[in-house]
Every structure is written in C-alpha cells, then in structure tokens.
Scaffold this motif. Structure first.
Motif, PDB file in Angstrom:
ATOM      1  N   ILE A   1      -5.621  17.055  56.143  1.00 18.23           N
ATOM      2  CA  ILE A   1      -6.357  16.896  54.886  1.00 18.23           C
ATOM      3  C   ILE A   1      -6.128  15.501  54.315  1.00 18.23           C
ATOM      4  O   ILE A   1      -7.065  14.818  53.877  1.00 18.23           O
ATOM      5  N   ALA A   2      -4.880  15.050  54.328  1.00 14.06           N
ATOM      6  CA  ALA A   2      -4.566  13.727  53.789  1.00 14.06           C
ATOM      7  C   ALA A   2      -5.254  12.626  54.579  1.00 14.06           C
ATOM      8  O   ALA A   2      -5.842  11.700  54.000  1.00 14.06           O
ATOM      9  N   SER A   3      -5.205  12.727  55.895  1.00  9.18           N
ATOM     10  CA  SER A   3      -5.746  11.649  56.731  1.00  9.18           C
ATOM     11  C   SER A   3      -7.261  11.665  56.794  1.00  9.18           C
ATOM     12  O   SER A   3      -7.889  10.610  56.914  1.00  9.18           O
ATOM     13  N   THR A   4      -7.877  12.841  56.682  1.00 10.51           N
ATOM     14  CA  THR A   4      -9.326  12.940  56.837  1.00 10.51           C
ATOM     15  C   THR A   4     -10.064  12.796  55.510  1.00 10.51           C
ATOM     16  O   THR A   4     -11.075  12.095  55.429  1.00 10.51           O
ATOM     17  N   LEU A   5      -9.562  13.439  54.459  1.00 10.54           N
ATOM     18  CA  LEU A   5     -10.233  13.389  53.160  1.00 10.54           C
ATOM     19  C   LEU A   5      -9.683  12.292  52.251  1.00 10.54           C
ATOM     20  O   LEU A   5     -10.303  11.968  51.234  1.00 10.54           O
ATOM     21  N   GLY A   6      -8.528  11.742  52.604  1.00 13.23           N
ATOM     22  CA  GLY A   6      -7.970  10.665  51.808  1.00 13.23           C
ATOM     23  C   GLY A   6      -7.307  11.112  50.523  1.00 13.23           C
ATOM     24  O   GLY A   6      -7.012  10.287  49.652  1.00 13.23           O
TER      25      GLY A   6
ATOM     26  N   ALA B   1       1.506  11.322  63.983  1.00 17.09           N
ATOM     27  CA  ALA B   1       1.051  11.936  62.739  1.00 17.09           C
ATOM     28  C   ALA B   1       1.318  11.070  61.509  1.00 17.09           C
ATOM     29  O   ALA B   1       1.206  11.532  60.399  1.00 17.09           O
ATOM     30  N   SER B   2       1.664   9.804  61.714  1.00  9.89           N
ATOM     31  CA  SER B   2       2.044   8.950  60.592  1.00  9.89           C
ATOM     32  C   SER B   2       0.890   8.767  59.614  1.00  9.89           C
ATOM     33  O   SER B   2      -0.192   8.328  59.979  1.00  9.89           O
ATOM     34  N   VAL B   3       1.118   9.150  58.362  1.00  8.03           N
ATOM     35  CA  VAL B   3       0.114   8.992  57.303  1.00  8.03           C
ATOM     36  C   VAL B   3       0.876   8.854  55.986  1.00  8.03           C
ATOM     37  O   VAL B   3       1.877   9.530  55.770  1.00  8.03           O
ATOM     38  N   ASP B   4       0.423   7.944  55.133  1.00  2.00           N
ATOM     39  CA  ASP B   4       1.190   7.600  53.941  1.00  2.00           C
ATOM     40  C   ASP B   4       0.929   8.502  52.742  1.00  2.00           C
ATOM     41  O   ASP B   4       1.785   8.625  51.871  1.00  2.00           O
ATOM     42  N   ASN B   5      -0.247   9.119  52.672  1.00  2.00           N
ATOM     43  CA  ASN B   5      -0.651   9.830  51.448  1.00  2.00           C
ATOM     44  C   ASN B   5      -0.387  11.332  51.505  1.00  2.00           C
ATOM     45  O   ASN B   5      -1.124  12.124  50.943  1.00  2.00           O
TER      46      ASN B   5
END
Length: 224
Positions: A80-85, A110-114
């Motif tokens: 959700i974080a990576s796709t929808l921002g 899977a690294s994503v900041d948000n």
C-alpha cells in the motif's frame, strides 16, 4: 507412516495457533510468533489487494495516511505504501510481528520509506484518522463479541471520504472454532452501521491457491 498432506499440515498449524491463544489470551499471538506458528502468513502480498489497486479503477487516495491493523509481517502494508504513496502504519499487538515486519521492510527487496510498524492496540488507538484502512483477517482474528467495537473504531478512524478495504476471508461453512472465526460479508455491515457507501463488492479473479472460492473483496467509502 505416510507423510501429512499440505492441507493436514495447515490444519495442524492452525490448531497449534488456537492453543497458544486459548492458553494465554493476552499474549497468545506473541507466543505463536515466538513458536514460529504463523499459518496465516502467506509470504507475499495478497493478490486480491494487488488486483483491486491495479485494475479496479477505484479512485483510491494517493496522498494521506493508511492503517493496516493486524499487519503481521507487513507485506500488504508495504505494498500500500509503495503503490499508493500513502504514509502507512502497520499495526500489530505482537512485538515480534512488528520486528519481523521491520526486518522485511529493511530487506533490499522491500525497502520503502513511507511505512512504519508499531505495536498498537487497535481498539485503544485514538487521535489519528486515516484516508484508507485495510483489513485482511484482522476482523476474523478477534472474537465475534468484539466485532461491534471493531465497527465503532473503524467509523472513528476512517476520515470522511476515506476508504475501508476489507478482504473477507475465509468464507467457509459455519463453525464455532476460531480464529479465524466464522465470517460472511454481511457481518461487516452489521457492525459498521450507517454512514458508508459500498463502492466495490466482488469475488477476486486473482488470488492465492488456498483462497480460491473462499474470499470476497469489499470496499466502503466513509460518507461526509
């Protein structure tokens, strides 16, 4: 002696999980994680969620905040974080689950900041509201007697105009055994009450093999 079939092994794992929770209702989920008894862990994002986000055409929010209660290892929260921002919080009552989710987030794949993972009691959460909340198996993990409180809390936490995504699973013959506890799509309606518009209600075309014929994707929008 013949080896157990995959289905028999899965049933055995669920029975072990239920014993952990029955033996210690306050710490049962943490104990199951500690024992490595996590039969709900699919090892990947739910394909039904990917299908919804990528092909449904729904005007899901692309900014704001999202919550994933009962996030487990965090696959869906990270997606959700990576796709929808969205600034996404994965919540779980198990500290080890949160640690596992953080470790998965920190992995190269899977690294994503948000996205962040926190130990949170969903029913005690207050203050923050969300543009999107996603529930996959959290509803069926709690005792049915707690479902009215789930509905009340969802109504409080989802912003007006926000979305509640519910992946209803497992839709199987009625049983008193759980978790996962017996569920039907209408059970969500019964505890959410008025103030919602159902904007999506379909059987996913893409799903995991173990979910075929046992799930339904329902999306509601909170009325202003």
């Amino acid at each position: 002696m013949s080896a157990s079939s995959p289905n028999e092994s899965r049933i055995e794992e669920f029975n072990k999980m239920r014993k952990h929770i029955a033996d210690d209702p306050n710490n049962g989920w943490e104990n199951a994680w500690q024992a490595g008894v996590t039969p709900w862990d699919a090892g990947q994002v739910q394909l039904a969620l990917k299908e919804l986000v990528e092909t449904s055409g729904l005007d899901l929010p692309r900014s704001g905040r999202a919550l994933v209660p009962g996030c487990g290892r965090g696959y869906d929260a990270i997606y959700i974080a990576s796709t929808l921002g969205l600034e996404t919080t994965g919540a779980d009552i198990s500290p080890l689950a949160v640690a596992k989710a953080q470790a998965y987030k920190d992995s190269a794949a899977a690294s994503v900041d948000n996205v962040k993972f926190e130990v949170i009691d969903f029913f005690a959460a207050e203050g923050a509201t969300y543009d999107l909340i996603y529930d996959y198996t959290f509803f069926v993990a709690i005792p049915p007697s707690m479902r009215p409180a789930w509905g009340k809390q969802m109504s409080k936490l989802v912003k007006p105009g926000g979305f509640l995504i519910t992946l209803v699973y497992p839709i199987v013959p009625q049983t008193d055994i759980g978790p996962p506890f017996f569920v039907r799509p209408e059970h969500y309606d019964e505890v959410l009450g008025e103030g919602w518009a159902k904007v999506w209600d379909q059987v996913p075309e893409k799903t995991l093999e173990t979910h075929v014929g046992k799930e339904r994707m329902v999306v509601r929008k909170k009325l202003a």
